[in-house]
Write a protein that holds these residues in place. Structure first.
Motif, PDB file in Angstrom:
ATOM      1  N   ASN A  19       0.798  -1.235   0.000  1.00 22.00           N
ATOM      2  CA  ASN A  19       0.000   0.000   0.000  1.00 22.00           C
ATOM      3  C   ASN A  19       0.830   1.285   0.000  1.00 22.00           C
ATOM      4  N   ILE A  20       2.057   1.216  -0.529  1.00 23.29           N
ATOM      5  CA  ILE A  20       2.897   2.402  -0.613  1.00 23.29           C
ATOM      6  C   ILE A  20       2.247   3.468  -1.494  1.00 23.29           C
ATOM      7  N   ILE A  21       1.730   3.058  -2.667  1.00 20.31           N
ATOM      8  CA  ILE A  21       1.096   3.990  -3.592  1.00 20.31           C
ATOM      9  C   ILE A  21      -0.155   4.596  -2.961  1.00 20.31           C
ATOM     10  N   VAL A  22      -0.931   3.760  -2.301  1.00 20.77           N
ATOM     11  CA  VAL A  22      -2.167   4.229  -1.670  1.00 20.77           C
ATOM     12  C   VAL A  22      -1.868   5.303  -0.628  1.00 20.77           C
ATOM     13  N   VAL A  23      -0.899   5.037   0.218  1.00 16.60           N
ATOM     14  CA  VAL A  23      -0.529   5.993   1.266  1.00 16.60           C
ATOM     15  C   VAL A  23      -0.013   7.291   0.654  1.00 16.60           C
ATOM     16  N   MET A  24       0.822   7.194  -0.385  1.00 14.47           N
ATOM     17  CA  MET A  24       1.370   8.389  -1.025  1.00 14.47           C
ATOM     18  C   MET A  24       0.275   9.250  -1.642  1.00 14.47           C
ATOM     19  N   LEU A  25      -0.612   8.627  -2.416  1.00 10.63           N
ATOM     20  CA  LEU A  25      -1.635   9.383  -3.124  1.00 10.63           C
ATOM     21  C   LEU A  25      -2.685   9.967  -2.182  1.00 10.63           C
ATOM     22  N   VAL A  26      -3.168   9.155  -1.259  1.00 10.25           N
ATOM     23  CA  VAL A  26      -4.175   9.641  -0.315  1.00 10.25           C
ATOM     24  C   VAL A  26      -3.571  10.686   0.622  1.00 10.25           C
ATOM     25  N   GLY A  27      -2.371  10.416   1.114  1.00  6.25           N
ATOM     26  CA  GLY A  27      -1.707  11.368   2.003  1.00  6.25           C
ATOM     27  C   GLY A  27      -1.469  12.704   1.328  1.00  6.25           C
ATOM     28  N   THR A  28      -1.050  12.656   0.054  1.00  5.59           N
ATOM     29  CA  THR A  28      -0.819  13.891  -0.699  1.00  5.59           C
ATOM     30  C   THR A  28      -2.122  14.648  -0.902  1.00  5.59           C
ATOM     31  N   GLY A  29      -3.191  13.921  -1.212  1.00  4.26           N
ATOM     32  CA  GLY A  29      -4.496  14.551  -1.406  1.00  4.26           C
ATOM     33  C   GLY A  29      -4.984  15.246  -0.146  1.00  4.26           C
ATOM     34  N   ILE A  30      -4.810  14.600   0.994  1.00  6.34           N
ATOM     35  CA  ILE A  30      -5.219  15.202   2.275  1.00  6.34           C
ATOM     36  C   ILE A  30      -4.378  16.444   2.568  1.00  6.34           C
ATOM     37  N   ALA A 134       6.348  15.325 -17.185  1.00  2.00           N
ATOM     38  CA  ALA A 134       7.755  15.338 -17.593  1.00  2.00           C
ATOM     39  C   ALA A 134       8.283  16.763 -17.718  1.00  2.00           C
ATOM     40  N   TYR A 135       7.424  17.676 -18.172  1.00  2.00           N
ATOM     41  CA  TYR A 135       7.845  19.056 -18.391  1.00  2.00           C
ATOM     42  C   TYR A 135       8.044  19.806 -17.081  1.00  2.00           C
ATOM     43  N   TYR A 136       7.092  19.645 -16.126  1.00  2.00           N
ATOM     44  CA  TYR A 136       7.314  20.378 -14.870  1.00  2.00           C
ATOM     45  C   TYR A 136       8.384  19.721 -14.005  1.00  2.00           C
ATOM     46  N   ILE A 137       8.680  18.473 -14.276  1.00  2.00           N
ATOM     47  CA  ILE A 137       9.817  17.836 -13.598  1.00  2.00           C
ATOM     48  C   ILE A 137      11.128  18.448 -14.101  1.00  2.00           C
ATOM     49  N   GLN A 138      11.215  18.630 -15.433  1.00  2.00           N
ATOM     50  CA  GLN A 138      12.440  19.186 -16.007  1.00  2.00           C
ATOM     51  C   GLN A 138      12.598  20.673 -15.690  1.00  2.00           C
ATOM     52  N   LYS A 139      11.541  21.459 -15.914  1.00  2.19           N
ATOM     53  CA  LYS A 139      11.646  22.909 -15.777  1.00  2.19           C
ATOM     54  C   LYS A 139      11.524  23.377 -14.331  1.00  2.19           C
ATOM     55  N   GLY A 273      -3.067  12.190  -9.419  1.00  3.00           N
ATOM     56  CA  GLY A 273      -1.754  12.020  -8.827  1.00  3.00           C
ATOM     57  C   GLY A 273      -0.808  11.150  -9.623  1.00  3.00           C
ATOM     58  N   THR A 274      -1.305  10.495 -10.668  1.00  2.00           N
ATOM     59  CA  THR A 274      -0.438   9.611 -11.445  1.00  2.00           C
ATOM     60  C   THR A 274       0.335  10.361 -12.530  1.00  2.00           C
ATOM     61  N   GLY A 275      -0.076  11.590 -12.844  1.00  2.00           N
ATOM     62  CA  GLY A 275       0.638  12.376 -13.844  1.00  2.00           C
ATOM     63  C   GLY A 275       0.130  12.208 -15.262  1.00  2.00           C
ATOM     64  N   ALA A 415       3.140   7.201 -10.601  1.00  2.00           N
ATOM     65  CA  ALA A 415       2.620   7.922  -9.438  1.00  2.00           C
ATOM     66  C   ALA A 415       3.741   8.316  -8.478  1.00  2.00           C
ATOM     67  N   ILE A 416       4.679   7.405  -8.259  1.00  2.00           N
ATOM     68  CA  ILE A 416       5.791   7.696  -7.346  1.00  2.00           C
ATOM     69  C   ILE A 416       6.612   8.877  -7.866  1.00  2.00           C
ATOM     70  N   VAL A 417       6.943   8.862  -9.155  1.00  2.00           N
ATOM     71  CA  VAL A 417       7.731   9.951  -9.740  1.00  2.00           C
ATOM     72  C   VAL A 417       6.946  11.256  -9.710  1.00  2.00           C
ATOM     73  N   ASN A 418       5.667  11.188 -10.082  1.00  2.00           N
ATOM     74  CA  ASN A 418       4.852  12.400 -10.146  1.00  2.00           C
ATOM     75  C   ASN A 418       4.643  13.031  -8.769  1.00  2.00           C
ATOM     76  N   ILE A 419       4.313  12.217  -7.779  1.00  2.00           N
ATOM     77  CA  ILE A 419       4.116  12.731  -6.422  1.00  2.00           C
ATOM     78  C   ILE A 419       5.412  13.350  -5.893  1.00  2.00           C
ATOM     79  N   SER A 420       6.539  12.712  -6.235  1.00  2.00           N
ATOM     80  CA  SER A 420       7.840  13.226  -5.798  1.00  2.00           C
ATOM     81  C   SER A 420       8.140  14.595  -6.405  1.00  2.00           C
ATOM     82  N   ALA A 421       7.448  14.919  -7.500  1.00  3.57           N
ATOM     83  CA  ALA A 421       7.659  16.212  -8.157  1.00  3.57           C
ATOM     84  C   ALA A 421       6.655  17.268  -7.702  1.00  3.57           C
ATOM     85  N   ILE A 422       5.377  16.898  -7.601  1.00  6.35           N
ATOM     86  CA  ILE A 422       4.364  17.923  -7.313  1.00  6.35           C
ATOM     87  C   ILE A 422       4.400  18.400  -5.862  1.00  6.35           C
ATOM     88  N   ILE A 423       4.932  17.594  -4.952  1.00 12.91           N
ATOM     89  CA  ILE A 423       5.026  18.049  -3.562  1.00 12.91           C
ATOM     90  C   ILE A 423       6.022  19.205  -3.430  1.00 12.91           C
TER      91      ILE A 423
END
Length: 445
Positions: A19-30, A134-139, A273-275, A415-423
């Motif tokens: 449940n790593i993905i579940v915790v990341m996505l739900v936690g980020t949403g909260i 990919a673009y907001y990760i790079q820029k 949250g998946t990008g 999702a892992i990569v995207n969450i790591s960027a949007i936070i």
């Protein structure tokens, strides 16, 4: 191959099984919801208003409504039918409540990633807007290598999803009409090719008309069924809330299964949250980034709170003796047969076809800016279109469980990569929202 399958299953067992993905996505949403003071509830009226008003085309982009249709097309797919039924089978009626919770918090995440897509987008060599994770990760993070990794994960995921949805379609048509899988998968691939190899705006034009039609047609029949069984609705709500909080399940020790099944199904369905959706949002022509963020947040509501809920209620107002021991498409088709007769089975087959077809087109549209991020070459776009048609044809004929596992793997890693960027980039989206609300107050004055 067995060794490779074992590795895929092992990684999936960690990111999904633990449940790593579940915790990341739900936690980020909260976290986003609290930080933006429940923006997705406060500005709900504005979300709907923006969607209606922003329908004008643009030379360098697409309208907000078209971007909404593209992202909704990929969200509203087989998962809204078969996936919801699977959640009910495993987690019971209570899983529906947790799907609602995930949608509410997920809307905040959808806002952030879509707004970032607008803030960090650029124009390709044809002058069209392109952007996405990919673009907001790079820029934003100055990490092009991580953006490339995201694109690779996305291609793995989308290649698997194309096969999965094709297989669902061929199975449903075989049940309804006895049509051979090869014939049906061929029809699906040819129809998809006819759209994706057309002019550049053909996909959004088709989806702009298809998404409202298929959603409306499905909801009309569901509304008829629910009105017909209106006296059962209060009991359905009572059952959902009772099972959601484990009043029945706590005794049997299955409360955790109820919660997790609802949470997982909600995440799989709305994709927040998946990008993925930011790829479409970035192309929208709006005068403020937060506007498209709000519209994309609304898409999460449409997918889960409306379409998924509609499917769940049809099953829950069906006599349990009819659906006992059934699962997947068979359960859903028998539920519709119970309410409207044999033609209900045929109707579901066609609805699933439309849902799957729109998902395939949406994925092809998503792929375009991501491939441009790697290299803005026409041959690369053509290669993916051929690949997509091949996946649709092959997937309809054969259940490749490894591919299904790869799709899960790709989605989880995306999702892992995207969450790591949007936070770390969240402040840009938060500031955009503050600016939008400030201008909104000034306009009202």
């Amino acid at each position: 191959m067995n060794f490779f399958s074992s590795i895929v299953d092992f990684v999936n067992g960690i990111i999904w099984g633990k449940n790593i993905i579940v915790v990341m996505l739900v936690g980020t949403g909260i976290f986003f919801t609290l930080s933006m003071k429940f923006m997705q509830i406060r500005l709900l009226k504005d979300m709907a208003g923006l969607l209606i008003r922003n329908t004008k085309d643009s030379e360098s982009g697409i309208s907000s409504f078209q971007a909404f249709c593209v992202s909704t097309a990929t969200r509203v797919g087989a998962g809204n039918l078969v996936g919801v039924v699977a959640a009910l089978s495993v987690g019971g009626a209570g899983s529906v409540f947790w799907m609602w919770i995930v949608a509410i918090f997920g809307a905040a995440t959808a806002f952030v990633e879509a707004t970032l897509a607008l803030l960090f987008r650029e124009k390709d060599k044809r002058g069209d807007y392109v952007g996405g994770a990919a673009y907001y990760i790079q820029k934003g993070l100055n990490k092009r290598w991580l953006g490339v990794i995201f694109v690779v994960f996305a291609m793995i995921c989308w290649g698997g999803v194309l096969q999965v949805i094709s297989n669902s379609v061929t199975e449903s048509f075989h049940v309804a009409f006895g049509i051979d899988a090869k014939i049906m998968s061929g029809i699906l691939a040819v129809l998809a090719a006819g759209v994706i190899f057309g002019r550049k705006d053909k996909i959004v034009r088709v989806l702009e008309k298809m998404v409202p039609f298929m959603a409306f047609a499905y909801l009309i029949l569901v509304a008829f069924i629910l009105v017909k069984n209106i006296t059962l609705i209060p009991d359905v709500f009572k059952r959902i809330f009772e099972e959601a909080f484990g009043i029945r399940q706590a005794i049997g020790g299955s409360f955790g299964a109820v919660v997790m099944e609802g949470v997982k199904r909600g995440l799989f369905s709305n994709e927040a949250g998946t990008g993925s959706a930011p790829s479409a949002a970035a192309a929208a022509e709006v005068d403020h980034p937060a506007k498209q963020g709000l519209i994309q947040a609304l898409g999460v509501y449409v997918d889960t709170l409306i379409i998924c809920t509609a499917t769940a209620f049809v099953v829950l107002v069906t006599n349990e003796k009819i659906t006992a021991g059934l699962g997947g498409m068979t359960l859903l088709q028998e539920a519709f047969r119970y309410h409207v007769g044999n033609w209900g089975v045929i109707f579901i087959a066609f609805v699933l076809f439309l849902f799957a077809f729109s998902t395939a087109l949406g994925i092809t549209y998503y792929a375009k800016p991501n491939l441009i991020f790697i290299a803005d070459k026409d041959w690369l776009q053509t290669a993916f279109k051929i690949f997509a048609c091949c996946m649709l044809f092959y997937g309809g004929m054969k259940q490749a469980f490894l591919v299904w596992a790869l799709a899960d793997l790709g989605l989880g890693l995306m999702a892992i990569v995207n969450i790591s960027a949007i936070i770390p980039l969240r402040k840009y989206a938060f500031d955009s929202l503050k600016d939008y609300e400030k201008k909104l107050k000034e306009d009202k004055k």
